[in-house]
Design a protein around this motif. Structure first.
Motif, PDB file in Angstrom:
ATOM      1  N   MET A  60       0.876  -1.216   0.044  1.00  0.00           N
ATOM      2  CA  MET A  60       0.264   0.020   0.111  1.00  0.00           C
ATOM      3  C   MET A  60       0.917   1.271   0.233  1.00  0.00           C
ATOM      4  O   MET A  60       0.394   2.372  -0.468  1.00  0.00           O
ATOM      5  CB  MET A  60      -1.245   0.049   1.289  1.00  0.00           C
ATOM      6  CG  MET A  60      -2.009  -1.312   1.231  1.00  0.00           C
ATOM      7  SD  MET A  60      -3.510  -1.117   2.036  1.00  0.00           S
ATOM      8  CE  MET A  60      -4.335   0.357   1.184  1.00  0.00           C
ATOM      9  N   ASP A  61       2.436   0.986   0.382  1.00  0.00           N
ATOM     10  CA  ASP A  61       2.897   2.285   0.447  1.00  0.00           C
ATOM     11  C   ASP A  61       4.006   2.010  -0.689  1.00  0.00           C
ATOM     12  O   ASP A  61       4.779   1.255  -0.940  1.00  0.00           O
ATOM     13  CB  ASP A  61       3.860   2.311   1.901  1.00  0.00           C
ATOM     14  CG  ASP A  61       4.651   3.528   1.973  1.00  0.00           C
ATOM     15  OD1 ASP A  61       5.296   3.952   0.781  1.00  0.00           O
ATOM     16  OD2 ASP A  61       5.035   3.551   3.079  1.00  0.00           O
ATOM     17  N   PHE A  62       3.927   3.035  -1.674  1.00  0.00           N
ATOM     18  CA  PHE A  62       4.765   2.992  -2.769  1.00  0.00           C
ATOM     19  C   PHE A  62       6.141   2.573  -2.844  1.00  0.00           C
ATOM     20  O   PHE A  62       6.917   1.946  -3.478  1.00  0.00           O
ATOM     21  CB  PHE A  62       4.365   4.343  -3.861  1.00  0.00           C
ATOM     22  CG  PHE A  62       5.156   4.322  -5.008  1.00  0.00           C
ATOM     23  CD1 PHE A  62       4.616   3.692  -6.153  1.00  0.00           C
ATOM     24  CD2 PHE A  62       6.246   5.123  -5.232  1.00  0.00           C
ATOM     25  CE1 PHE A  62       5.087   3.679  -7.510  1.00  0.00           C
ATOM     26  CE2 PHE A  62       6.763   4.931  -6.592  1.00  0.00           C
ATOM     27  CZ  PHE A  62       6.263   4.462  -7.609  1.00  0.00           C
ATOM     28  N   ARG A  63       6.456   3.492  -1.769  1.00  0.00           N
ATOM     29  CA  ARG A  63       8.190   3.518  -1.442  1.00  0.00           C
ATOM     30  C   ARG A  63       8.512   1.812  -1.104  1.00  0.00           C
ATOM     31  O   ARG A  63       9.476   1.524  -1.578  1.00  0.00           O
ATOM     32  CB  ARG A  63       8.543   4.461  -0.330  1.00  0.00           C
ATOM     33  CG  ARG A  63       7.936   5.716  -0.447  1.00  0.00           C
ATOM     34  CD  ARG A  63       8.023   6.516   0.699  1.00  0.00           C
ATOM     35  NE  ARG A  63       7.157   5.898   1.611  1.00  0.00           N
ATOM     36  CZ  ARG A  63       7.029   6.516   2.879  1.00  0.00           C
ATOM     37  NH1 ARG A  63       7.728   7.556   3.239  1.00  0.00           N
ATOM     38  NH2 ARG A  63       6.177   6.217   3.969  1.00  0.00           N
ATOM     39  N   GLU A  64       7.740   1.192  -0.514  1.00  0.00           N
ATOM     40  CA  GLU A  64       7.775   0.005  -0.042  1.00  0.00           C
ATOM     41  C   GLU A  64       8.033  -1.050  -1.281  1.00  0.00           C
ATOM     42  O   GLU A  64       8.861  -1.953  -1.650  1.00  0.00           O
ATOM     43  CB  GLU A  64       6.798  -0.777   1.090  1.00  0.00           C
ATOM     44  CG  GLU A  64       6.987   0.192   2.169  1.00  0.00           C
ATOM     45  CD  GLU A  64       8.245  -0.025   3.312  1.00  0.00           C
ATOM     46  OE1 GLU A  64       9.297  -0.177   2.718  1.00  0.00           O
ATOM     47  OE2 GLU A  64       7.936   0.042   4.623  1.00  0.00           O
ATOM     48  N   PRO A  86      -3.250  -0.336  -6.928  1.00  0.00           N
ATOM     49  CA  PRO A  86      -3.298   0.362  -5.559  1.00  0.00           C
ATOM     50  C   PRO A  86      -4.737  -0.308  -5.213  1.00  0.00           C
ATOM     51  O   PRO A  86      -5.945  -0.030  -5.940  1.00  0.00           O
ATOM     52  CB  PRO A  86      -3.520   2.014  -5.820  1.00  0.00           C
ATOM     53  CG  PRO A  86      -3.009   2.129  -6.968  1.00  0.00           C
ATOM     54  CD  PRO A  86      -3.127   0.965  -7.894  1.00  0.00           C
ATOM     55  N   ILE A  87      -4.812  -0.760  -3.800  1.00  0.00           N
ATOM     56  CA  ILE A  87      -6.122  -1.156  -3.630  1.00  0.00           C
ATOM     57  C   ILE A  87      -6.797  -0.301  -2.628  1.00  0.00           C
ATOM     58  O   ILE A  87      -6.180   0.487  -2.290  1.00  0.00           O
ATOM     59  CB  ILE A  87      -6.017  -2.736  -2.867  1.00  0.00           C
ATOM     60  CG1 ILE A  87      -4.978  -2.509  -1.678  1.00  0.00           C
ATOM     61  CG2 ILE A  87      -5.429  -3.821  -3.940  1.00  0.00           C
ATOM     62  CD1 ILE A  87      -4.913  -3.787  -0.886  1.00  0.00           C
TER      63      ILE A  87
END
Lengths: 314, 314, 314, 314
Positions: free
Chosen positions: B81-85, B106-107
């Motif tokens: 859910m976190d783009f950076r991860e 993205p959910i």
């Protein structure tokens, strides 16, 4: 946790380098308090909690608690796809003085209602603060029915529902749980009044941080029996609310704060940037907001410097 | 990445203390290779990737790569859910020798199609490995249409679609993208043959790790023009697949591995435990699986010690 | 009722004064027979049966039976919101020599599955011809599951399903009813091949009256094991089928017949007129159809004067 | 057509031989008038209009007009799948003294919004009485949005909306059409109060013929600003309304009339018979209704002999 009629789901402002902007949080808290809100809902959907690390979420909660200084109640959304992280967030929230925890149902995964209920019960078993379930079937895909809520309502930690739905029939039934004392807050801002009419105790929503005073006026008029004023105000809210939503709600709330002098910054992905034409539209929307306040004789509190900023900006 | 006809979406086995069970991963990889699978899809929905920390996901990917030792291709699901991860996971996957990356849209968050596409394009801009989009509208709530796929197909990293849908009409159209060379893998196991009939290159699914040999036999029969055998095998698959699904699919795959001697353990929350009656049902289901293999003269490869374990267990 | 692989759902042509155009019906029947269709489905959704009086529907059935002269089988859709009229239509169909009756579930009204099944059983009790259930959940809003079909399959009159769905998994299961001998016809033309792959006996659809020869070629190639040819043909069908659908399917089928010299006329309300730009588009679509026939070496039968008309027209 | 706050959607009673029971219609009209209803909605969904012949529908309208003798307004539902029959019904309704016409959108057929609007405009062009659109997206599958309603509102015959939806946000916007003077009646009885709160002028529903007095009391309390009484009454309504719905709503309304001495008979197919246990349940439900009337001090009017029958029966 009584009389929590207007409650702001807080945005999380990000600095240009994408870190948490703690100064902006403080300004937002101040602005929300100035509007008469009674509680903050922190790191929820509005707060982009799912797009933040656990460390970031903890930091936001701490800043909100500190800036709030006991004036409002603090709800902390502990939803996380990893159950263990929800527990970490719950413990932290308790330690820093939050008043209530809240969580969505598990999202995305296809699970049975039984597993969903056990999940929530497991979460409530873990926590020591009161718990408010975040009912948002349109986004979560999980629409609990009355019997499921009835079972949850028997858990000693189950102390409220953030009811992001326009189904007022179910809302009326939920209000009968726990001897009629279970708080149910409307989570759909455009349906605030119709949710009130079937017993909602107030609302928790993202637009409350910008127009909580208007919701408070709806609530006051409604309870005083001035149903025409209540409806007129809700119609005004819906107009402005629709204006925020036109180019993307979260981005528009942030851009509106920027217009008022609070550096709310950009949203994180997956939320994109606003198109160039949004700026003029949002200025107009804020002007319309002022007109509605004037029409209904709603005054922002003195000393709310940001409010002054708003009036200066537009 | 050609000829990847049968590809196993891997479960993540957890030890009794809820840590990753690396030995069990190795046994599962071995079992899947023995069934003739051509690739692994790691830390996807089946692999409970969303319910794991980034560190855990990295560890699983490393173990799979090591145990696989180059025999199969490795797809790594970098959805977070976190783009950076997601970017962290992508870089790691590349570093440890994965062959392809994959991600869901993205959910949960309500976003526009434009923001969704920009998100995926941003992700593909970051990564250096080929990228396969994970189309699963029923769970993600995001149903891209042909024009959106067409735009994505122009990105140089866009190299495949895990197509978890039964819409064979759209599938046929997608197969015309990139000059007819874009791989599209069926992600709904019960619809494998009908997806093949409209051009799917094979499949990626959770039941492949248990019955990939049967899907391989469907594929072989179908391409050889023995459509009756293909259909008979798919009907057999659907019977066994329905058997796995009866009490919860992920839990049942794990319990079936346990019956075959591989300690797959329990699922993490929100997936609950199987009811007591599931055990006998799953034994029967595995026996039925053997009957189908016998009926269609499908032999598990020699030296597949776990396969022997299976035949011993039931 | 064996070997009914390609079956045309017939349009009902209306004259300029909105009466039934019996000459045009005869020409359409002739054209459909020339394409190699095996049966007609009369007064269904395609035939605008719901928008006609019972007297009109009887007249259409009579003309089709007479023009057909025993060459094809005749299915009569007896759906009517008034059960008594369905019985009238059923008796009439039997009297004039139809071969099979068919009906949708009761539309619009919110009823229980039990009431739905009793309705269908009551209808089958009344009729003396074989009955084919018209499964079209997307339009009817009624999606019977396997157990409901299993119950229906025990009725002595239940002899087939017009399966207007792309759910090939359920289709495979339905094909196991009545000892595997229950006919199931694909009713979604763009999903004909994938439905075939899971056991459909053929198809019943509106585009069969214009391109039944192509569906026949798909069926033939598929059963002969030439799965690549089958898929190529289905892709061609889908292209042309999409072309018919672009400005409204029923109106476009009629306009295409007009282009081929058969006076199919306009649709009744609620179907509106085509926009002016549709004409050129539909001409192109018919030309594309000819290209596909040439590419796959499919020849319209000699003596099919309308076919000549078609080639002359475009 | 002002002040039509409570309006009864009338059942159509059938005699044991399945013909229209005109005596029972007269008794129902009398009962409804006695409850204080202001209008009748005849041959709608509740009235099983779709399951009747045009001749039967005309006969029912005539009897209602005659029995009503000008006391209430008469709305006639002219919906028919055949547009020509809708015109016949419209002309007849005008000739026998009806006050308003109403129709659903075209049901079942998949049409564009443009065709839908043209259909309604064509119908309004034909009729000479005021027209109320019957918005019921859940059953009709057609959910017009604000812009479509705005276009319809410009037609000189467009004079109201039967709004069978719980979307109070859209309702609020619709109430702004025609300078705020367009009547919008709630058509979902359990959502009457929340629809009122956003501006509904009252309601049209099936339960009004049995409990229109309670809806009138909700309306009165609400407009007088006694929002607690309004909500309490609506909760009472919802309890009884849920009781009617438990075993099938239409069948239960009829059975309840039978318990009160009005021979409402059975529903036509596709509505099945009530199970044996429904009788005791419905008696209890009527008793509960009396309790609610007593609790809120609502008295049925004197001389309402059927009402006496009711009190005698339970």
């Amino acid at each position: 946790l009584d009389n929590l009629t207007t409650n702001a789901a807080l945005l999380t402002p990000f600095a240009p380098d994408d870190t948490i902007h703690h100064e902006a949080i403080r300004a937002m808290v101040e602005y929300s308090v100035g509007l008469g809100n009674k509680a903050f809902y922190v790191c929820g959907t509005t707060g982009e909690g799912f797009q933040m690390t656990v460390a970031e979420r903890r930091a936001v909660v701490e800043t909100v608690c500190e800036a709030n200084a006991g004036r409002c109640k603090i709800f902390v959304n502990i939803s996380h796809m990893d159950f263990r992280e929800s527990c970490v967030l719950a413990d932290h929230a308790r330690d820093v003085g939050a008043d209530m925890l809240s969580a969505l149902p598990p999202i995305f995964n296809a699970i049975t209602t039984e597993d969903l209920l056990k999940y929530l019960e497991g979460l409530m078993d873990h926590v020591s603060l009161p718990f408010a379930y975040y009912h948002i079937p349109l986004l979560s895909g999980k629409a609990l029915g009355f019997d499921a809520f009835k079972r949850l309502s028997k858990h000693p930690r189950f102390k409220g529902i953030k009811y992001t739905s326009e189904d007022t029939h179910l809302l009326g039934r939920l209000k009968q749980l726990q001897g009629g004392r279970l708080p149910v807050w409307s989570g759909r801002d455009a349906y605030f009044l119709s949710n009130l009419s079937m017993g909602a105790d107030g609302g928790v929503g993202s637009s409350f941080q910008l127009i909580g005073d208007l919701f408070g006026a709806v609530d006051e008029a409604y309870r005083a029996g001035d149903v025409e004023r209540a409806r007129g105000l809700q119609m005004g809210i819906n107009e402005v609310h629709g204006g925020f939503g036109r180019y993307g709600a979260l981005q528009s709330y942030k851009a509106s704060f920027e217009l008022m002098g609070i550096p709310a910054g950009q949203c994180r992905k997956p939320f994109g940037a606003l198109p160039p034409e949004a700026d003029a539209h949002l200025r107009q929307n804020l002007e319309r907001l002022e007109d509605i306040r004037n029409q209904y004789n709603i005054k922002l509190p003195q000393g709310s410097s940001v409010a002054v900023g708003l009036r200066g900006a537009v």
